[in-house]
Design a protein around this motif. Structure first.
Motif, PDB file in Angstrom:
ATOM      1  N   ALA A 110       0.848  -1.188   0.000  1.00 17.74           N
ATOM      2  CA  ALA A 110       0.000   0.000   0.000  1.00 17.74           C
ATOM      3  C   ALA A 110       0.882   1.236   0.000  1.00 17.74           C
ATOM      4  O   ALA A 110       1.782   1.354   0.844  1.00 17.74           O
ATOM      5  N   SER A 111       0.643   2.153  -0.936  1.00 17.00           N
ATOM      6  CA  SER A 111       1.426   3.388  -1.057  1.00 17.00           C
ATOM      7  C   SER A 111       0.483   4.574  -0.862  1.00 17.00           C
ATOM      8  O   SER A 111      -0.521   4.704  -1.577  1.00 17.00           O
ATOM      9  N   PHE A 123       4.337   7.198   1.883  1.00 13.05           N
ATOM     10  CA  PHE A 123       4.333   6.191   2.940  1.00 13.05           C
ATOM     11  C   PHE A 123       4.046   4.831   2.305  1.00 13.05           C
ATOM     12  O   PHE A 123       3.111   4.675   1.516  1.00 13.05           O
ATOM     13  N   THR A 124       4.870   3.833   2.665  1.00 14.54           N
ATOM     14  CA  THR A 124       4.750   2.503   2.081  1.00 14.54           C
ATOM     15  C   THR A 124       4.571   1.476   3.182  1.00 14.54           C
ATOM     16  O   THR A 124       5.336   1.459   4.161  1.00 14.54           O
ATOM     17  N   LEU A 125       3.578   0.613   3.007  1.00 10.53           N
ATOM     18  CA  LEU A 125       3.328  -0.480   3.939  1.00 10.53           C
ATOM     19  C   LEU A 125       3.170  -1.768   3.151  1.00 10.53           C
ATOM     20  O   LEU A 125       2.366  -1.850   2.222  1.00 10.53           O
ATOM     21  N   GLY A 126       3.961  -2.776   3.518  1.00  9.07           N
ATOM     22  CA  GLY A 126       3.899  -4.069   2.851  1.00  9.07           C
ATOM     23  C   GLY A 126       3.353  -5.144   3.768  1.00  9.07           C
ATOM     24  O   GLY A 126       3.699  -5.200   4.959  1.00  9.07           O
ATOM     25  N   VAL A 127       2.486  -6.024   3.227  1.00 11.85           N
ATOM     26  CA  VAL A 127       1.884  -7.129   3.983  1.00 11.85           C
ATOM     27  C   VAL A 127       2.026  -8.393   3.154  1.00 11.85           C
ATOM     28  O   VAL A 127       1.857  -8.374   1.919  1.00 11.85           O
ATOM     29  N   ASN A 128       2.344  -9.510   3.817  1.00 11.91           N
ATOM     30  CA  ASN A 128       2.466 -10.755   3.064  1.00 11.91           C
ATOM     31  C   ASN A 128       1.079 -11.228   2.585  1.00 11.91           C
ATOM     32  O   ASN A 128       0.031 -10.715   3.012  1.00 11.91           O
ATOM     33  N   ARG A 129       1.052 -12.204   1.710  1.00 11.98           N
ATOM     34  CA  ARG A 129      -0.210 -12.606   1.081  1.00 11.98           C
ATOM     35  C   ARG A 129      -1.164 -13.248   2.076  1.00 11.98           C
ATOM     36  O   ARG A 129      -2.379 -13.216   1.874  1.00 11.98           O
ATOM     37  N   ARG A 130      -0.648 -13.806   3.179  1.00 15.35           N
ATOM     38  CA  ARG A 130      -1.524 -14.371   4.206  1.00 15.35           C
ATOM     39  C   ARG A 130      -2.004 -13.304   5.188  1.00 15.35           C
ATOM     40  O   ARG A 130      -2.805 -13.599   6.075  1.00 15.35           O
ATOM     41  N   MET A 131      -1.465 -12.094   5.035  1.00 14.90           N
ATOM     42  CA  MET A 131      -1.825 -10.967   5.893  1.00 14.90           C
ATOM     43  C   MET A 131      -1.554 -11.251   7.366  1.00 14.90           C
ATOM     44  O   MET A 131      -2.346 -10.920   8.246  1.00 14.90           O
TER      45      MET A 131
END
Length: 260
Positions: A110-111, A123-131
């Motif tokens: 998410a940017s 602002f950048t937030l990364g989440v793995n596919r399993r969240m």
């Protein structure tokens, strides 16, 4: 302050837990991102962004210490990035846009492009596919081309200045090499002088005694014979007579040096 910090931390944990429950229904295979998932990740990113920028520096530092104990480098690096860029951004104005993407591995990013008084920030937030885990967290101020060029020029000037200073210093050190032999020569001369002083003085041999002069008697005899011969010759010339004809009864004979 501690209660507020606990509430923020609890909110982040609960947000991630809700996403993990939502992702449990998905299959292990990578599936295209649904609008619901996109909205959930966008909401999570916006919520975390708002919470972080509204915290004081002391609260952010407490949060960094908490994540450091958990050895969560992603959160620690992201929060440190906010502290380092906070002065360049100024006061928060508003969110310009939010975008959620999915990569080939199924992870989500998410940017958020936010507007601040001095410049924008992404602002950048990364989440793995399993969240179930954050994969990225960062704050990136958006600098203008002029600012980037000025920063690059400043780095260039500093780098070249350091290089020139080092070269000048090396040239000065090399120029001192010509004085090395002067000091070595002085040291050698001093050492030789000390060695000469330490050597024992050898007395010169005594001069040989002069040869003894011939006996005075020998020289006196020869002189006497010469004197007598000259006296007789002068007498004969005056009288015109030979010594054998003298009437005084004196006979003059030839004197010879005696043997010794």
């Amino acid at each position: 302050m501690k209660e507020r910090f606990k509430k923020i931390l609890l909110t982040l944990v609960m947000s991630l837990a809700m996403l993990s429950l939502f992702g449990c229904a998905q299959q292990s295979t990578v599936e295209p991102m649904t609008p619901e998932t996109e909205a959930s990740i966008g909401y999570l990113a916006d919520s975390m962004f708002q919470q972080i920028i509204s915290m004081s520096d002391e609260d952010v530092q407490d949060l960094i210490d908490a994540y450091s104990e958990q050895q969560d480098t992603i959160m620690v690096n992201g929060l440190n990035a906010w502290l380092s860029s906070e002065e360049d951004l100024g006061e928060f104005v508003g969110v310009k846009s939010t975008e959620v993407t999915q990569d080939s591995a199924g992870d989500y990013t998410a940017s958020i492009l936010a507007e601040f008084e001095q410049r924008d920030c992404e602002f950048t937030l990364g989440v793995n596919r399993r969240m179930t885990k954050y994969t990225n967290l960062g704050f990136s101020p958006v600098y203008t081309m002029n600012e980037l060029m000025m920063e690059g020029l400043g780095n260039l000037v500093i780098g070249m200045g350091v290089v020139f200073v080092v070269l000048i210093f090396l040239a000065w050190v090399i120029s001192l090499f010509k004085y090395i032999h002067v000091f070595t020569d002085k040291a050698e001369k001093k050492h030789e002088a000390e060695e000469k002083k330490a050597e024992p003085v050898i007395a010169a041999p005594a001069a040989p005694a002069p040869a003894m002069a011939p006996v005075a008697a020998a020289s006196s005899d020869e002189e006497m014979a010469v004197v007598l011969a000259m006296a007789i010759a002068a007498y004969e010339e005056d009288t015109g007579r030979h010594y054998e004809e003298l009437q005084n009864g004196i006979t003059v004979r030839k004197l010879r040096r005696g043997r010794r």
